[in-house]
Design a protein around this motif. Structure first.
Motif, PDB file in Angstrom:
ATOM      1  N   ASP A 148       0.839  -1.189   0.000  1.00  0.00           N
ATOM      2  CA  ASP A 148       0.000   0.000   0.000  1.00  0.00           C
ATOM      3  C   ASP A 148       0.874   1.239   0.000  1.00  0.00           C
ATOM      4  O   ASP A 148       2.108   1.155  -0.025  1.00  0.00           O
ATOM      5  CB  ASP A 148      -0.987   0.000   1.173  1.00  0.00           C
ATOM      6  CG  ASP A 148      -0.310   0.100   2.533  1.00  0.00           C
ATOM      7  OD1 ASP A 148       0.837   0.570   2.624  1.00  0.00           O
ATOM      8  OD2 ASP A 148      -0.948  -0.297   3.520  1.00  0.00           O
ATOM      9  N   ALA A 149       0.259   2.412   0.044  1.00  0.00           N
ATOM     10  CA  ALA A 149       0.983   3.676  -0.088  1.00  0.00           C
ATOM     11  C   ALA A 149       1.964   3.937   1.044  1.00  0.00           C
ATOM     12  O   ALA A 149       2.866   4.760   0.902  1.00  0.00           O
ATOM     13  CB  ALA A 149      -0.011   4.830  -0.190  1.00  0.00           C
ATOM     14  N   SER A 150       1.823   3.249   2.157  1.00  0.00           N
ATOM     15  CA  SER A 150       2.732   3.480   3.284  1.00  0.00           C
ATOM     16  C   SER A 150       3.909   2.500   3.307  1.00  0.00           C
ATOM     17  O   SER A 150       4.745   2.572   4.205  1.00  0.00           O
ATOM     18  CB  SER A 150       1.969   3.390   4.607  1.00  0.00           C
ATOM     19  OG  SER A 150       1.510   2.067   4.805  1.00  0.00           O
ATOM     20  N   PRO A 176       7.379   1.035   2.991  1.00  0.00           N
ATOM     21  CA  PRO A 176       8.706   1.651   2.869  1.00  0.00           C
ATOM     22  C   PRO A 176       9.386   1.248   1.556  1.00  0.00           C
ATOM     23  O   PRO A 176       9.218   0.134   1.071  1.00  0.00           O
ATOM     24  CB  PRO A 176       9.480   1.087   4.066  1.00  0.00           C
ATOM     25  CG  PRO A 176       8.421   0.671   5.036  1.00  0.00           C
ATOM     26  CD  PRO A 176       7.262   0.213   4.196  1.00  0.00           C
ATOM     27  N   SER A 196       9.194   7.450   4.206  1.00  0.00           N
ATOM     28  CA  SER A 196       8.974   6.033   3.916  1.00  0.00           C
ATOM     29  C   SER A 196       9.933   5.527   2.846  1.00  0.00           C
ATOM     30  O   SER A 196       9.706   4.497   2.234  1.00  0.00           O
ATOM     31  CB  SER A 196       7.521   5.798   3.496  1.00  0.00           C
ATOM     32  OG  SER A 196       7.242   6.521   2.325  1.00  0.00           O
ATOM     33  N   TRP A 197      11.022   6.245   2.606  1.00  0.00           N
ATOM     34  CA  TRP A 197      12.009   5.850   1.600  1.00  0.00           C
ATOM     35  C   TRP A 197      13.403   6.152   2.121  1.00  0.00           C
ATOM     36  O   TRP A 197      13.584   6.986   3.009  1.00  0.00           O
ATOM     37  CB  TRP A 197      11.780   6.617   0.289  1.00  0.00           C
ATOM     38  CG  TRP A 197      11.935   8.092   0.488  1.00  0.00           C
ATOM     39  CD1 TRP A 197      10.953   8.979   0.816  1.00  0.00           C
ATOM     40  CD2 TRP A 197      13.144   8.854   0.432  1.00  0.00           C
ATOM     41  NE1 TRP A 197      11.474  10.249   0.958  1.00  0.00           N
ATOM     42  CE2 TRP A 197      12.828  10.195   0.734  1.00  0.00           C
ATOM     43  CE3 TRP A 197      14.468   8.528   0.163  1.00  0.00           C
ATOM     44  CZ2 TRP A 197      13.776  11.203   0.771  1.00  0.00           C
ATOM     45  CZ3 TRP A 197      15.426   9.545   0.202  1.00  0.00           C
ATOM     46  CH2 TRP A 197      15.065  10.864   0.493  1.00  0.00           C
TER      47      TRP A 197
END
Length: 136
Positions: A4-6, A8, A57-58
């Motif tokens: 999902d969008a979260s 990492p 998250s990156w």
């Protein structure tokens, strides 16, 4: 679905000189060193450097194996694009150049219209874009 969008994201790539990479990414661009690990031949571990922004998250992982170095092989389209949403500060470009970067023309003229392209010490390209971006 597990993705999902979260989730990492880690972008990993080889580096021939982690100290030079750290100067560019941390001192030049302003990313934080999130993690560092020295090579340990006895355990078969490469040296690595993770840089990014706390809470993001990156992160970017740069890896160097002194026993079997991997030559970076960037292409003109291997870009890390940072969307600033404002004009690229001349002082930031100068700081990146002072810390091992080299300003270069982009392979795709779109990036020269909408930003500044710099080559890092391993030959990979960083684009600082004046545009904004949203995946929404």
């Amino acid at each position: 679905m597990p993705l999902d969008a979260s989730a990492p994201v880690r972008v990993a790539r080889p580096s021939l000189d982690l100290r030079a990479a750290e100067r560019f990414w941390a001192l030049g661009l302003g990313l934080d060193v999130l993690y560092r690990h020295e090579a340990d031949a006895a355990l078969g571990h490469s040296a690595l450097l993770m840089v990014g922004l706390p809470g993001a998250s990156w992160h970017l992982e740069l890896v160097h194996d002194p026993a079997a170095p991997v030559e970076p092989r960037p292409t003109p389209e291997d870009l890390l694009v940072v969307y600033l949403g404002e004009p690229v500060p001349d002082a930031l470009v100068a700081r990146l150049e002072e810390h091992g970067g080299k300003r270069v023309p982009a392979h795709n003229p779109y990036w020269d219209t909408w930003g500044v392209t710099l080559r890092d010490p391993d030959g990979y390209l960083l684009v600082l874009s004046t545009r904004t971006w949203s995946n929404g």
